[in-house]
Design an enzyme around this catalytic site. Structure first.
Site, PDB file in Angstrom:
ATOM      1  N   ASP A  10      -9.239  -7.452  -1.401  1.00  0.00           N
ATOM      2  CA  ASP A  10      -8.770  -8.486  -2.324  1.00  0.00           C
ATOM      3  C   ASP A  10      -9.838  -9.549  -2.528  1.00  0.00           C
ATOM      4  O   ASP A  10      -9.656 -10.721  -2.183  1.00  0.00           O
ATOM      5  CB  ASP A  10      -7.467  -9.104  -1.810  1.00  0.00           C
ATOM      6  CG  ASP A  10      -6.315  -8.120  -1.872  1.00  0.00           C
ATOM      7  OD1 ASP A  10      -6.249  -7.365  -2.860  1.00  0.00           O
ATOM      8  OD2 ASP A  10      -5.501  -8.092  -0.943  1.00  0.00           O
ATOM      9  N   LYS A  32      -6.838  -0.532  -0.138  1.00  0.00           N
ATOM     10  CA  LYS A  32      -5.614  -1.216  -0.569  1.00  0.00           C
ATOM     11  C   LYS A  32      -5.985  -2.320  -1.547  1.00  0.00           C
ATOM     12  O   LYS A  32      -6.792  -3.203  -1.250  1.00  0.00           O
ATOM     13  CB  LYS A  32      -4.865  -1.825   0.613  1.00  0.00           C
ATOM     14  CG  LYS A  32      -3.492  -2.396   0.201  1.00  0.00           C
ATOM     15  CD  LYS A  32      -3.014  -3.457   1.162  1.00  0.00           C
ATOM     16  CE  LYS A  32      -3.688  -4.778   0.897  1.00  0.00           C
ATOM     17  NZ  LYS A  32      -2.797  -5.851   0.458  1.00  0.00           N
ATOM     18  N   ASP A  59      -0.733  -2.255  -3.668  1.00  0.00           N
ATOM     19  CA  ASP A  59       0.245  -3.089  -2.967  1.00  0.00           C
ATOM     20  C   ASP A  59       0.736  -4.166  -3.929  1.00  0.00           C
ATOM     21  O   ASP A  59       0.381  -5.337  -3.808  1.00  0.00           O
ATOM     22  CB  ASP A  59      -0.420  -3.701  -1.731  1.00  0.00           C
ATOM     23  CG  ASP A  59       0.568  -4.458  -0.863  1.00  0.00           C
ATOM     24  OD1 ASP A  59       1.782  -4.212  -0.981  1.00  0.00           O
ATOM     25  OD2 ASP A  59       0.113  -5.307  -0.073  1.00  0.00           O
ATOM     26  N   LYS A  61       4.097  -4.742  -4.650  1.00  0.00           N
ATOM     27  CA  LYS A  61       5.376  -5.318  -4.195  1.00  0.00           C
ATOM     28  C   LYS A  61       6.344  -5.587  -5.343  1.00  0.00           C
ATOM     29  O   LYS A  61       6.878  -6.687  -5.490  1.00  0.00           O
ATOM     30  CB  LYS A  61       5.123  -6.599  -3.393  1.00  0.00           C
ATOM     31  CG  LYS A  61       4.296  -6.403  -2.122  1.00  0.00           C
ATOM     32  CD  LYS A  61       4.180  -7.721  -1.365  1.00  0.00           C
ATOM     33  CE  LYS A  61       3.406  -7.546  -0.053  1.00  0.00           C
ATOM     34  NZ  LYS A  61       1.965  -7.346  -0.266  1.00  0.00           N
ATOM     35  N   PHE A  62       6.610  -4.578  -6.153  1.00  0.00           N
ATOM     36  CA  PHE A  62       7.543  -4.741  -7.265  1.00  0.00           C
ATOM     37  C   PHE A  62       8.906  -5.200  -6.764  1.00  0.00           C
ATOM     38  O   PHE A  62       9.443  -4.682  -5.788  1.00  0.00           O
ATOM     39  CB  PHE A  62       7.712  -3.415  -8.014  1.00  0.00           C
ATOM     40  CG  PHE A  62       6.490  -2.949  -8.760  1.00  0.00           C
ATOM     41  CD1 PHE A  62       5.658  -3.855  -9.415  1.00  0.00           C
ATOM     42  CD2 PHE A  62       6.173  -1.603  -8.829  1.00  0.00           C
ATOM     43  CE1 PHE A  62       4.545  -3.429 -10.118  1.00  0.00           C
ATOM     44  CE2 PHE A  62       5.055  -1.165  -9.525  1.00  0.00           C
ATOM     45  CZ  PHE A  62       4.239  -2.079 -10.170  1.00  0.00           C
ATOM     46  N   HIS A  63       9.471  -6.169  -7.455  1.00  0.00           N
ATOM     47  CA  HIS A  63      10.786  -6.713  -7.092  1.00  0.00           C
ATOM     48  C   HIS A  63      11.397  -7.319  -8.347  1.00  0.00           C
ATOM     49  O   HIS A  63      11.085  -8.446  -8.735  1.00  0.00           O
ATOM     50  CB  HIS A  63      10.634  -7.775  -6.004  1.00  0.00           C
ATOM     51  CG  HIS A  63      11.930  -8.251  -5.430  1.00  0.00           C
ATOM     52  ND1 HIS A  63      11.987  -9.120  -4.373  1.00  0.00           N
ATOM     53  CD2 HIS A  63      13.218  -7.974  -5.747  1.00  0.00           C
ATOM     54  CE1 HIS A  63      13.253  -9.369  -4.059  1.00  0.00           C
ATOM     55  NE2 HIS A  63      14.015  -8.685  -4.893  1.00  0.00           N
ATOM     56  N   ASP A  64      12.284  -6.555  -8.983  1.00  0.00           N
ATOM     57  CA  ASP A  64      12.910  -7.008 -10.212  1.00  0.00           C
ATOM     58  C   ASP A  64      14.136  -6.140 -10.437  1.00  0.00           C
ATOM     59  O   ASP A  64      14.515  -5.347  -9.558  1.00  0.00           O
ATOM     60  CB  ASP A  64      11.915  -6.895 -11.384  1.00  0.00           C
ATOM     61  CG  ASP A  64      12.133  -7.972 -12.444  1.00  0.00           C
ATOM     62  OD1 ASP A  64      13.296  -8.135 -12.882  1.00  0.00           O
ATOM     63  OD2 ASP A  64      11.154  -8.636 -12.823  1.00  0.00           O
ATOM     64  N   PRO A  66      16.291  -2.975 -11.656  1.00  0.00           N
ATOM     65  CA  PRO A  66      15.862  -1.569 -11.576  1.00  0.00           C
ATOM     66  C   PRO A  66      15.098  -1.077 -12.797  1.00  0.00           C
ATOM     67  O   PRO A  66      14.067  -0.403 -12.661  1.00  0.00           O
ATOM     68  CB  PRO A  66      17.181  -0.812 -11.396  1.00  0.00           C
ATOM     69  CG  PRO A  66      18.055  -1.782 -10.668  1.00  0.00           C
ATOM     70  CD  PRO A  66      17.713  -3.131 -11.251  1.00  0.00           C
ATOM     71  N   THR A 115       4.579  -9.992   7.008  1.00  0.00           N
ATOM     72  CA  THR A 115       4.071 -10.327   8.339  1.00  0.00           C
ATOM     73  C   THR A 115       3.722 -11.809   8.475  1.00  0.00           C
ATOM     74  O   THR A 115       3.393 -12.270   9.564  1.00  0.00           O
ATOM     75  CB  THR A 115       2.845  -9.475   8.698  1.00  0.00           C
ATOM     76  OG1 THR A 115       1.875  -9.568   7.650  1.00  0.00           O
ATOM     77  CG2 THR A 115       3.235  -8.021   8.885  1.00  0.00           C
ATOM     78  N   ARG A 205      -9.361  -8.887   6.587  1.00  0.00           N
ATOM     79  CA  ARG A 205     -10.370  -9.852   7.023  1.00  0.00           C
ATOM     80  C   ARG A 205     -11.224  -9.409   8.216  1.00  0.00           C
ATOM     81  O   ARG A 205     -12.412  -9.746   8.255  1.00  0.00           O
ATOM     82  CB  ARG A 205      -9.694 -11.198   7.297  1.00  0.00           C
ATOM     83  CG  ARG A 205      -9.396 -11.968   6.027  1.00  0.00           C
ATOM     84  CD  ARG A 205      -8.485 -13.148   6.233  1.00  0.00           C
ATOM     85  NE  ARG A 205      -7.079 -12.753   6.262  1.00  0.00           N
ATOM     86  CZ  ARG A 205      -6.069 -13.602   6.250  1.00  0.00           C
ATOM     87  NH1 ARG A 205      -6.286 -14.898   6.252  1.00  0.00           N
ATOM     88  NH2 ARG A 205      -4.828 -13.158   6.248  1.00  0.00           N
TER      89      ARG A 205
END
Length: 224
Positions: A10, A32, A59, A61-64, A66, A115, A205
């Site tokens: 990233d 990733k 990565d 992290k889809f969240h919506d 359906p 995490t 990192r």
């Protein structure tokens, strides 16, 4: 999987990201790419990193709802990711639609609990109980929804593996012994996570910010 280590790449500049990936590619099993990278570089950036020849873990992290998540999953077919994440807290229907819309050969895994969170953070969002129990609940929901596996910390992966024998488990937030944990709260070493059942070890990192990233990647590989 011969090398379960996926480098979390990233970095803000694409040329720097490509240079780092090329330097360590012999000592990691995949790359990733998270929200920071995807928002900065989009499909073009993913294609450029994919040219290195390693599997790509998106990565995102889809969240919506359906339907929206299914549409987003279809939109990334062209990128041919090996792994894609959704949030387990999006619910069973969302996860079912995400899996149904995923491309052939793409593993869909559900993020259980970040995490960077602990029990205090859970309580502030209205979730009572400890992190361990919350992760197990969400992992069971992901299993019922037909996903391939989950993302969880090294503290929970052994228990999740115990209840989902053939699941695919991604463990982020890994740190080497004696290194700082940064913004992570529930961390273990790569070797401990692997021994407890992790399928993929996400390391960022400790490699990307090391004085010698190649040596750091090689040292992590050697512990496995």
């Amino acid at each position: 999987m011969s090398n379960p280590v996926y480098l979390a790449l990233d970095l803000p500049r694409l040329d720097e990201a490509k240079a780092l990936a090329n330097r360590v590619k012999a000592h990691v099993g995949g790359i990733k790419l998270g929200l920071e990278f995807f928002c900065a570089h989009g499909h073009h950036g993913v294609h450029e990193i994919a040219r290195i020849g390693l599997p790509i873990f998106l990565d995102l992290k889809f969240h919506d709802i359906p339907n929206t998540v299914a549409g987003a999953m279809q939109a990334i077919h062209v990128l041919e990711p090996a792994i894609v994440t959704v949030h387990a807290s999006g619910g069973r229907a969302m996860m079912e639609d995400a899996k149904a819309a995923a491309g052939n050969g793409t593993k869909v895994v559900a993020v259980t609990m970040l995490t960077s969170l602990d029990e205090r953070d859970l309580a502030r969002t209205g979730v009572m109980g400890n992190a361990h129990d919350q992760v197990l609940r969400l992992a069971e929901l992901a299993h019922i929804a037909g996903l391939d596996g989950v993302v969880c910390s090294g503290h929970e992966v052994k228990s999740v593996h115990g209840q989902w024998k053939d699941g695919f488990f991604v463990v982020p937030g890994l740190r080497l012994a004696g290194h700082g944990v940064g913004d992570q709260k529930r961390v273990v070493t790569p070797r401990q996570a692997r021994d407890d059942g992790a399928s993929v070890l996400v390391v960022g990192r400790p490699i990307s910010r090391a004085d010698d990233p190649v040596e750091a990647a090689r040292n992590i590989e050697a512990t496995l």
